[in-house]
Motif scaffolding. Sequence first.
Motif, mmCIF file in Angstrom:
data_model
loop_
_atom_site.group_PDB
_atom_site.id
_atom_site.type_symbol
_atom_site.label_atom_id
_atom_site.label_comp_id
_atom_site.label_asym_id
_atom_site.label_seq_id
_atom_site.Cartn_x
_atom_site.Cartn_y
_atom_site.Cartn_z
ATOM 1 N N GLY A 123 0.934 -1.291 0.014
ATOM 2 C CA GLY A 123 0.162 0.069 -0.028
ATOM 3 C C GLY A 123 1.002 1.287 0.014
ATOM 4 O O GLY A 123 0.552 2.221 -0.774
ATOM 5 N N ALA A 124 2.115 1.196 0.797
ATOM 6 C CA ALA A 124 2.752 2.327 0.742
ATOM 7 C C ALA A 124 3.746 2.555 -0.491
ATOM 8 O O ALA A 124 3.451 3.760 -1.073
ATOM 9 C CB ALA A 124 4.037 2.367 1.941
ATOM 10 N N ILE A 125 3.748 1.398 -1.167
ATOM 11 C CA ILE A 125 4.660 1.656 -2.527
ATOM 12 C C ILE A 125 3.478 2.375 -3.599
ATOM 13 O O ILE A 125 3.867 3.217 -4.304
ATOM 14 C CB ILE A 125 5.095 0.371 -3.101
ATOM 15 C CG1 ILE A 125 6.379 0.013 -2.169
ATOM 16 C CG2 ILE A 125 5.490 0.305 -4.560
ATOM 17 C CD1 ILE A 125 6.797 -1.582 -2.456
ATOM 18 N N ILE A 163 -4.654 0.563 4.647
ATOM 19 C CA ILE A 163 -5.005 2.012 4.837
ATOM 20 C C ILE A 163 -3.787 3.015 5.324
ATOM 21 O O ILE A 163 -3.160 3.932 5.183
ATOM 22 C CB ILE A 163 -6.173 2.524 5.470
ATOM 23 C CG1 ILE A 163 -7.259 2.036 4.489
ATOM 24 C CG2 ILE A 163 -6.244 3.920 5.778
ATOM 25 C CD1 ILE A 163 -7.438 2.754 3.151
ATOM 26 N N LEU A 164 -3.201 2.200 6.812
ATOM 27 C CA LEU A 164 -2.340 2.975 7.413
ATOM 28 C C LEU A 164 -0.864 3.045 6.616
ATOM 29 O O LEU A 164 -0.107 3.988 6.457
ATOM 30 C CB LEU A 164 -1.891 2.153 8.708
ATOM 31 C CG LEU A 164 -2.769 2.337 9.929
ATOM 32 C CD1 LEU A 164 -2.705 1.318 10.889
ATOM 33 C CD2 LEU A 164 -3.078 3.678 10.213
ATOM 34 N N GLY A 165 -0.742 1.698 5.943
ATOM 35 C CA GLY A 165 0.574 1.796 5.098
ATOM 36 C C GLY A 165 0.529 2.792 4.017
ATOM 37 O O GLY A 165 1.633 3.576 3.488
ATOM 38 N N ALA A 166 -0.831 2.822 3.099
ATOM 39 C CA ALA A 166 -0.840 3.877 2.083
ATOM 40 C C ALA A 166 -0.735 5.392 2.642
ATOM 41 O O ALA A 166 -0.024 6.148 1.869
ATOM 42 C CB ALA A 166 -2.189 3.596 1.424
ATOM 43 N N VAL A 201 13.771 11.521 3.322
ATOM 44 C CA VAL A 201 13.850 11.651 5.120
ATOM 45 C C VAL A 201 12.308 11.353 5.502
ATOM 46 O O VAL A 201 12.173 10.294 6.310
ATOM 47 C CB VAL A 201 14.275 12.969 5.677
ATOM 48 C CG1 VAL A 201 14.305 13.022 6.952
ATOM 49 C CG2 VAL A 201 15.778 13.384 5.174
ATOM 50 N N VAL A 202 11.547 12.132 5.239
ATOM 51 C CA VAL A 202 10.268 11.869 5.797
ATOM 52 C C VAL A 202 9.489 10.727 5.234
ATOM 53 O O VAL A 202 9.148 9.792 6.253
ATOM 54 C CB VAL A 202 9.221 13.146 5.336
ATOM 55 C CG1 VAL A 202 7.915 13.081 5.934
ATOM 56 C CG2 VAL A 202 10.042 14.408 5.539
ATOM 57 N N VAL A 203 9.469 10.207 4.043
ATOM 58 C CA VAL A 203 8.840 9.122 3.471
ATOM 59 C C VAL A 203 9.274 7.714 4.249
ATOM 60 O O VAL A 203 8.653 6.903 4.787
ATOM 61 C CB VAL A 203 8.565 8.991 2.003
ATOM 62 C CG1 VAL A 203 8.036 7.693 1.708
ATOM 63 C CG2 VAL A 203 7.957 10.134 1.455
ATOM 64 N N PRO A 204 10.690 7.529 4.080
ATOM 65 C CA PRO A 204 11.259 6.314 4.593
ATOM 66 C C PRO A 204 10.915 6.097 6.057
ATOM 67 O O PRO A 204 10.603 4.989 6.624
ATOM 68 C CB PRO A 204 12.734 6.596 4.457
ATOM 69 C CG PRO A 204 12.872 7.399 3.190
ATOM 70 C CD PRO A 204 11.790 8.572 3.417
ATOM 71 N N ILE A 205 11.124 7.176 6.854
ATOM 72 C CA ILE A 205 10.856 7.153 8.217
ATOM 73 C C ILE A 205 9.629 6.822 8.715
ATOM 74 O O ILE A 205 9.001 5.942 9.203
ATOM 75 C CB ILE A 205 11.236 8.385 9.113
ATOM 76 C CG1 ILE A 205 12.715 8.750 8.969
ATOM 77 C CG2 ILE A 205 10.853 8.571 10.540
ATOM 78 C CD1 ILE A 205 13.175 10.124 9.409
#
Length: 221
Positions: A123-125, A163-166, A201-205
């Motif tokens: 979902g994050a990808i 949803i959380l991952g996205a 920075v922001v997205v990986p964390i």
Amino acid sequence: MEAAKFEGKQKKTLLLICVMMVVVLIFPLLKMLVSSAELFSVLGGKIDVELVAIAFASIALLMDLAPQKEVIARIPWNTIIMIVGAGMLIAVVVKAGTIDALSTWIGSNVPSFLVPVAFSIVGAIMSFFSSTTGVVAPALFPLIPGLAASTGLNTATLFACIILGAQSSAISPFSSGGSLILGSCGGEETRNVLFNRMLLVVVPISVAVCAFYNFVLAFTL
């Protein structure tokens, strides 16, 4: 220090924004409040936010609320084209059945306790390049009931993890949330600095913290 009062054109612009919000939200809200009224459901489904925005932008143009050439020159076209291109590629991937194949592979090869984390990352990808509600949820949600039945996992947990991952990568400069932030930047130099910080920075964390949280969530629900 006292804030400056709105000028005539600023008041008209604010009024147009408020009227547009009413037009966009009134029927969906009435649909929620009066669920038995079929008329509100039909009208709520017919409201096209993009078309309404174009209509009100045209009204603002006819009212001469801002200099046309200056406004067009300040639009971040590079960011808009980048977002549109990334969204188109994600749509092609979904139509090609790649997401279905990936879901099947995860269900067959990933241990059950890691499936929520895997779907969180998927979902994050996807959300890294597209909208959560417009692309990720419609593509992944139909896969959940069958996957939950085959793995024995809680259905609500899988929905929540997706949803959380996205949302964890929605701040990406290629996604809807990040692009809105970049589009609000006044200067190109500021936009470039913010682009790199968001991307590296922001997205990986955010994605890493969310994946860990979903891992814990899978054992508690």
